[in-house]
Design a protein around this motif. Structure first.
Motif, PDB file in Angstrom:
ATOM      1  N   ILE A  11      44.872  31.422  35.014  1.00  0.00           N
ATOM      2  CA  ILE A  11      43.732  31.463  34.080  1.00  0.00           C
ATOM      3  C   ILE A  11      43.871  30.299  33.111  1.00  0.00           C
TER       4      ILE A  11
ATOM      5  N   LEU B  16      48.324  32.617  31.424  1.00  0.00           N
ATOM      6  CA  LEU B  16      48.540  33.710  32.358  1.00  0.00           C
ATOM      7  C   LEU B  16      48.216  33.244  33.782  1.00  0.00           C
TER       8      LEU B  16
ATOM      9  N   ILE C 208      47.691  35.298  37.359  1.00  0.00           N
ATOM     10  CA  ILE C 208      47.684  36.615  37.992  1.00  0.00           C
ATOM     11  C   ILE C 208      48.014  36.454  39.465  1.00  0.00           C
TER      12      ILE C 208
ATOM     13  N   GLU D 285      51.793  37.439  36.096  1.00  0.00           N
ATOM     14  CA  GLU D 285      51.608  38.895  36.024  1.00  0.00           C
ATOM     15  C   GLU D 285      51.066  39.382  37.361  1.00  0.00           C
TER      16      GLU D 285
ATOM     17  N   MET E 272      49.189  42.194  39.684  1.00  0.00           N
ATOM     18  CA  MET E 272      48.284  43.359  39.655  1.00  0.00           C
ATOM     19  C   MET E 272      47.509  43.404  40.968  1.00  0.00           C
TER      20      MET E 272
ATOM     21  N   PHE F 256      38.424  42.925  36.034  1.00  0.00           N
ATOM     22  CA  PHE F 256      38.710  42.375  34.701  1.00  0.00           C
ATOM     23  C   PHE F 256      38.077  41.002  34.518  1.00  0.00           C
TER      24      PHE F 256
END
Lengths: 293, 293
Positions: free
Chosen positions: A124, A144, A146, A173, A175, A183
């Motif tokens: 991001i 971040l 993902i 991160e 997910m 999101f």
């Protein structure tokens, strides 16, 4: 873990080029090959040291790679996966940097011979700029990234992809792809759609004698900044994340209709509460996560 | 034209204070009295040279004024007009700096003995800051100031108000109050409502384990900047410009629904056209009017 011997970056623009520069900065990649369609951009990428060499030939490039990064519009995934499918060495890991993850994974499962070694990711980060000339090593620092593995993802491939993104400077991160897509629809894709829609609503009110844009000021400029984004890129993102985006449009319309009803009813208390809740949430977000954005 | 002998600024915050400083810079005002409720802010305004003296007493202040400026929230107009009604000298001119014009004019007509000498105005300028300490003489330089006279406005009062706003550095433009309110609803009031609504839509999706705000980046920050504005001020503006704002919400919802339909139909061409039209309009606006915003 061992350095990457041969990284192939398909799409050497702002994101792909910055990944290469960040990994070179970290000293964890031996050779980077750029792949793309524009000879001009690839030559520039080589001149600027963003890549070590380049080719238009996806199949040849990936045949000696241990890591492949797709950093291209979402609508190019299928043809690129098809071009590399028969040429990926055993053990080669593939990742990407696209804005929607479920469609990326679905394309990999449909086309790649070993989709368990495709580990989808989304850093991001970004700027308004594009092309290799816009790339810089610091783009991902503290941002971040993902990573969205599947239940059948190869554990070693996942570890390698997580490590690579960490080495770019990102905070990684993990997910699910569906959580990611929902999101991102709420905090990124919907705002883009709303900005495009609002600009068009204003445009259509211009007459020969009067142009409402003339009365726009700093608030309008910032609210609509993302309406100056690439129409092609956002068409692709919107269609790739269609279901989540439709859901988010619906939730937004519920809020808008609530404000509309409060206005119709001259309900000053409700308006104050809604505006106050939004201000509080936004101020909290900015205090907690706004630094360095 | 003669300088202003005695300017009374009711509400010596960012806007009122900056008008005073700009007119002092131009050397066209002899004495400025600040009126407000907060002693602390008024004392600060005097210390900083924003006003020459101050009082809490509206009636006494205006009794020697030749120009009165209201620079206060829209919901304070009626009580302030009532407080000054019996004390305005013959020939004294009243103007304001509020964000909506039809309600300001309606209040003047209802309460002031000589509403033809109330000339409504709206300087389109501001910052995130408030209070006398935030005021600065350059705030209005090259910015638009809309002046909205009525058919029965006093010609001399209109000329004097236009001249005063020009002397602050503004580019003055005359139009009807209803045009003003509709245009501002489209490029300012609606974006504020949309930003408040979008932040609330995101907030409501936060769960104990996951917070979508964490994935927001620079685009979200800019799109929602205006959601950090004062809830009280925007409640007042929204209610004062209710009808125009309801109309603009409707036009915005038409655009949003169009994008929703295009998504539902997987209509890539329509999405590309809509996004492209918005980008073009926004880029044109920025090139033409963006400088110095």
């Amino acid at each position: 873990m061992n350095p990457i011997q041969h990284l192939v970056v398909i799409g050497t623009g702002l994101i792909g080029g910055s990944v290469s520069l960040a990994l070179k900065r970290a000293g964890v990649v031996h050779r980077v090959t750029g792949v793309g369609r524009s000879r001009e951009n690839l030559e520039l990428a080589q001149q600027l040291g963003v890549v070590d060499d380049w080719t238009h030939d996806v199949a040849r490039a990936v045949s000696s790679a241990d890591m492949v990064l797709l950093s291209v519009p979402m609508n190019a995934y299928e043809s690129l996966f098809a071009a590399m499918a028969d040429h990926l060495p055993v053990g080669c890991v593939v990742t990407d940097a696209g804005s929607t993850k479920q469609t990326a994974i679905a394309a990999a499962k449909q086309i790649l011979p070993n989709p368990e070694r495709f580990i989808a990711a989304h850093p991001i980060a970004g700027t308004e700029q594009s092309g290799a000339a816009a790339a810089f090593a610091e783009l991902f620092d503290q941002r971040l990234c993902i990573v969205t593995p599947e239940s059948d993802s190869d554990a070693a491939a996942l570890a390698r992809v997580k490590e690579m993104w960490q080495q770019t400077g990102s905070r990684v991160e993990v997910m699910s792809a569906s959580d990611h897509d929902e999101f991102l629809a709420s905090v990124s894709h919907l705002p883009h759609l709303a900005a495009f829609a609002l600009v068009n609503a204003v445009s259509k009110q211009a007459t020969e004698t009067q142009d409402p844009f003339r009365f726009a000021a700093g608030g309008f400029r910032d609210f609509t900044r993302i309406a100056s984004s690439s129409p092609e890129m956002w068409r692709d993102i919107a269609l790739c994340n269609r279901d989540a985006l439709l859901h988010q449009i619906e939730l937004f319309q519920v809020e808008l209709n609530g404000l509309r009803e409060a206005l119709l009813a001259d309900d000053d208390e409700r308006l104050l509460n809604e505006f106050g809740a939004a201000k509080e949430a936004r101020d909290n977000w900015l205090a907690k996560h706004g630094e360095g954005l």
